[in-house]
Write an enzyme that holds these catalytic residues in place. Structure first.
Site, mmCIF file in Angstrom:
data_model
loop_
_atom_site.group_PDB
_atom_site.id
_atom_site.type_symbol
_atom_site.label_atom_id
_atom_site.label_comp_id
_atom_site.label_asym_id
_atom_site.label_seq_id
_atom_site.Cartn_x
_atom_site.Cartn_y
_atom_site.Cartn_z
ATOM 1 N N GLY A 113 0.805 -1.228 0.000
ATOM 2 C CA GLY A 113 0.000 0.000 0.000
ATOM 3 C C GLY A 113 0.832 1.270 0.000
ATOM 4 N N LYS A 114 1.905 1.270 -0.770
ATOM 5 C CA LYS A 114 2.738 2.494 -0.865
ATOM 6 C C LYS A 114 1.908 3.670 -1.349
ATOM 7 C CE LYS A 114 6.058 1.257 -3.658
ATOM 8 N NZ LYS A 114 6.174 -0.147 -3.873
ATOM 9 N N ILE B 228 -1.242 4.278 -1.009
ATOM 10 C CA ILE B 228 -2.156 4.817 0.006
ATOM 11 C C ILE B 228 -1.374 5.596 1.074
ATOM 12 C CG2 ILE B 228 -3.871 4.204 1.790
ATOM 13 C CD1 ILE B 228 -4.824 3.731 -1.077
ATOM 14 N N TYR C 150 -5.901 -7.672 -15.854
ATOM 15 C CA TYR C 150 -5.425 -8.765 -15.005
ATOM 16 C C TYR C 150 -3.958 -8.575 -14.628
ATOM 17 C CZ TYR C 150 -9.583 -11.586 -15.963
ATOM 18 O OH TYR C 150 -10.865 -12.050 -16.043
ATOM 19 N N GLU D 178 14.929 -4.491 -11.736
ATOM 20 C CA GLU D 178 14.437 -3.387 -12.571
ATOM 21 C C GLU D 178 14.289 -2.067 -11.813
ATOM 22 O OE1 GLU D 178 10.910 -4.985 -14.259
ATOM 23 O OE2 GLU D 178 9.782 -4.878 -12.394
ATOM 24 N N CYS E 234 -19.285 3.473 -20.596
ATOM 25 C CA CYS E 234 -18.494 3.205 -21.809
ATOM 26 C C CYS E 234 -19.026 1.957 -22.527
ATOM 27 C CB CYS E 234 -17.015 3.132 -21.465
ATOM 28 S SG CYS E 234 -15.983 3.592 -22.869
ATOM 29 N N MET F 37 -22.578 1.430 -21.748
ATOM 30 C CA MET F 37 -23.530 2.259 -22.492
ATOM 31 C C MET F 37 -23.721 1.681 -23.902
ATOM 32 S SD MET F 37 -22.696 5.549 -24.560
ATOM 33 C CE MET F 37 -23.509 5.696 -26.090
ATOM 34 N N GLU G 236 -16.766 -3.414 -33.101
ATOM 35 C CA GLU G 236 -15.661 -3.968 -32.318
ATOM 36 C C GLU G 236 -15.815 -5.489 -32.187
ATOM 37 O OE1 GLU G 236 -15.340 -2.424 -28.308
ATOM 38 O OE2 GLU G 236 -13.513 -3.551 -27.899
ATOM 39 N N HIS H 237 -16.055 8.164 -18.663
ATOM 40 C CA HIS H 237 -15.808 7.462 -17.396
ATOM 41 C C HIS H 237 -15.959 8.416 -16.201
ATOM 42 C CE1 HIS H 237 -14.115 3.707 -19.099
ATOM 43 N NE2 HIS H 237 -13.897 4.503 -20.131
ATOM 44 N N GLU I 6 -16.279 7.750 -13.208
ATOM 45 C CA GLU I 6 -15.590 7.244 -12.014
ATOM 46 C C GLU I 6 -14.193 7.846 -11.852
ATOM 47 O OE1 GLU I 6 -16.096 5.636 -14.802
ATOM 48 O OE2 GLU I 6 -14.572 4.131 -15.261
HETATM 49 N N1 GLN Z 1 -14.241 -1.112 -26.182
HETATM 50 C C1 GLN Z 1 -15.070 0.040 -26.226
HETATM 51 C C2 GLN Z 1 -14.455 1.136 -27.086
HETATM 52 O O1 GLN Z 1 -13.258 1.122 -27.337
HETATM 53 C C3 GLN Z 1 -15.378 0.557 -24.833
HETATM 54 C C4 GLN Z 1 -14.163 1.055 -24.122
HETATM 55 C C5 GLN Z 1 -14.377 1.208 -22.631
HETATM 56 O O2 GLN Z 1 -15.306 0.634 -22.056
HETATM 57 N N2 GLN Z 1 -13.484 1.925 -21.981
HETATM 58 O O3 GLN Z 1 -15.157 2.016 -27.509
#
Ligand code: GLN
Length: 550
Positions: free
Chosen positions: A16-17, A19, A54, A150, A382, A385, A406, A508, A510
């Protein structure tokens, strides 16, 4: 002149550096100093933009469109101020700069080497943010663990700066682990001793040791660590596991981490810490009045760091609404038409997460349909939606093969399409539509109610967009495109007015939610989930009342 605090980590990763660095920054800010934090990452990717979540958790995007480490998110959430491109530097970026200079002939005649050329570039980046006169203190978190091959050039750069700068302009905080051995009922200091020794072998001497521990350190242990690691006893800081990361500044305040740093840096002008807002937030966080349950539909749910900013935004929004937000992770890959009811019933709201690629797409579309038909509060971010647009296209507009190019490049109904300026781009790193863009909001829409504004700015990270060729068809069937980019006409917000709360955003939100300024969309979504929950409760109690009357 800015002063520099370096934060290194020992023994193990994940202590947790970020934080600790953010908490110290918060305390110094609360004492009236202007502080910024940067992260130096030892990996060779130029930025984390091309990393799978991941590998490294969420990729955090700054206002100026840098794809950065998720720790920058913590810095912004704690400090309530923006970071930028300059706040995240990787080995890849350092080497890229040095190699470009070499090609330009800047080192003509010289052999280009790790020392001094790479370390000089690292030092340049370490000092850069402190040069504009904007900050009193620059905190630099060095990624990785001391001893990693590294991170050696970074540690060497810190050593050189410790030597080059006056003693009161630079200090090093080393974060380490003091494990508790249950069988022996003892805290063990040896890993800390070894880790400090390793640091010292590289010529860096820590001024402060922040010791992560599950048990209180006690005076004897503090003394032992101080003696064997050659630091003052007051500089051995206990960092107990906290119930929430937002508690950590208060723990560090109690341990006087801020005062120790101010003393070492010879800073005498500072105020008592102003933390009223922070404390009020913590109180609300700790003592919620009720609970809502939100389903987070994503494909990286095994790894909590993949949705870090979303989860933190829920925490901010929960505190604002005085509710505890329980997040149930639902793996989109395993949602089918047959099990959707069973998987999603009992939720008070549904968030369909951002993402890339085909995996888990069908589950997301089925989840959107469920939320739309059940009147369950829905929030799509994103890709979330985009899935809402596809679902509406297929089930309401009757475009059975509506899709995003996509996922299906040859669909007859590309309702989500690659943005024009993206089509010619072949390179992957840093080439999406990134960073802050303005959005104009329709008067009287749900988005308008939420933001209480008609022009907003939010951050982006995507390549695909709503295909405006379908605009009329969608609006004719009741979907409202309530937010649009004023320069390009790109749809930023969609909503369904005949639903209690159904909103999807191409950006986004968030990424801009902080403790002191929670994202309005999250606050309102949790508010809607709370209303939904209250209604459910009152329906249940009236049913129970009716039963008892019968
Ligand atoms: N893959 C989608 C795009 O590139 C949504 C990207 C995302 O959810 N950040 O438009």
């Amino acid at each position: 002149m800015a002063k520099y605090i370096f934060v290194t980590g020992g023994v193990t990763s994940s202590l947790g550096k970020g934080i600790i660095a953010a908490s110290l920054a918060k305390l110094l800010q609360a004492r009236g100093l202007s502080v910024t934090i940067q992260k130096l990452d030892p990996y060779i990717n130029v930025d984390p933009g091309t990393l799978n979540p991941y590998e490294h958790g969420e990729c955090y995007v700054t206002e100026d469109g840098a794809e950065t480490d998720l720790d920058l998110g913590h810095y912004e959430r704690f400090l309530n101020s923006y970071t930028s491109q300059a706040n995240n530097v990787t080995t890849g970026k350092i080497y890229q700069t040095v190699i470009n200079k070499e090609r330009a002939g800047d080192f003509l005649g010289k052999t280009v080497q790790v020392i001094p050329h790479i370390t000089d570039e690292i030092k340049h980046r370490m000092l850069l943010l402190g040069k504009g006169g904007k900050f009193d203190i620059v905190i630099t978190e060095i990624g990785g663990t001391v001893g990693d091959i590294e991170s050696l050039p970074f540690v060497e750069a810190v050593r050189q700066l410790q030597w080059e700068l006056p003693e009161d302009r630079v200090m090093v905080i080393h974060l380490t682990l003091v494990p508790y051995l249950k069988a022996a009922k003892e805290l063990k200091t040896k890993p800390t001793q070894h880790s400090v020794k390793l640091l010292s072998e590289n010529g860096v001497h820590p001024d402060v040791l922040v010791c992560r521990t599950e048990e209180p350190l006690g005076n004897d242990i503090r003394r032992k660590i101080a003696l064997f690691c050659n630091v003052k006893q007051e500089a051995v800081i206990e960092a107990m596991d906290a119930s929430t990361i937002y508690e950590v500044p208060m723990l560090m305040l109690r341990e006087k981490l801020d005062l120790i740093c101010l003393k070492k840096l010879n800073i005498t002008e500072y105020s008592e810490p102003k933390l009223d807002k922070w404390k009020a937030y913590l109180d609300k966080l700790k003592y919620p009045k009720s609970k809502v349950t939100i389903g987070l539909i994503g494909k990286y749910i095994e790894l909590q760091d993949a949705y870090k900013s979303i989860l933190e935004s829920f925490i901010h929004a929960g505190a604002m609404n005085e509710v505890k937000v329980q997040v149930i992770n639902v793996h989109s890959e395993f949602i089918t038409k047959d099990n959707v009811q069973e998987k999603l019933e009992g939720l008070d709201g549904l968030l369909v997460a951002p993402g890339f690629g085909n995996r888990g797409i069908d589950g997301k579309i089925i989840a959107v349909q469920y939320a739309r038909e059940q009147g369950l509060p829905f929030f799509g971010i994103c890709l979330g939606m985009q899935m809402a647009v596809i679902e509406y296209g297929r089930n309401i507009l009757g475009l059975k093969d509506a899709h995003s190019t996509e996922m299906d490049a040859n669909t007859a109904n590309p309702v989500i399409n690659m943005m024009e300026e993206q089509k010619k781009i072949k390179m992957m790193g840093g080439t999406m539509r990134l960073g802050a863009y303005p959005c104009e909001i329709t008067q009287g829409s749900l988005a308008h109610k939420i933001y209480e504004a008609t022009t907003i700015s939010e951050r982006h990270r995507h390549r695909y967009e709503f295909n405006n060729d379908y605009l009329e068809q969608y609006t004719a069937k009741g979907m409202v495109m309530s937010g649009v980019n004023p320069d390009t006409g790109l749809v930023e917000i969609i909503e369904l007015p005949n639903h209690p709360f159904f909103i999807g955003v191409q950006y986004h939100p968030e990424l801009k939610s902080t403790v002191e300024a929670p994202a309005p969309l999250f606050v309102n979504f949790i508010g809607a989930a709370k209303d939904y929950n209250d209604k459910k409760d009152s329906l249940k109690s009236s049913a129970a009342l009716q039963d008892s009357l019968i």
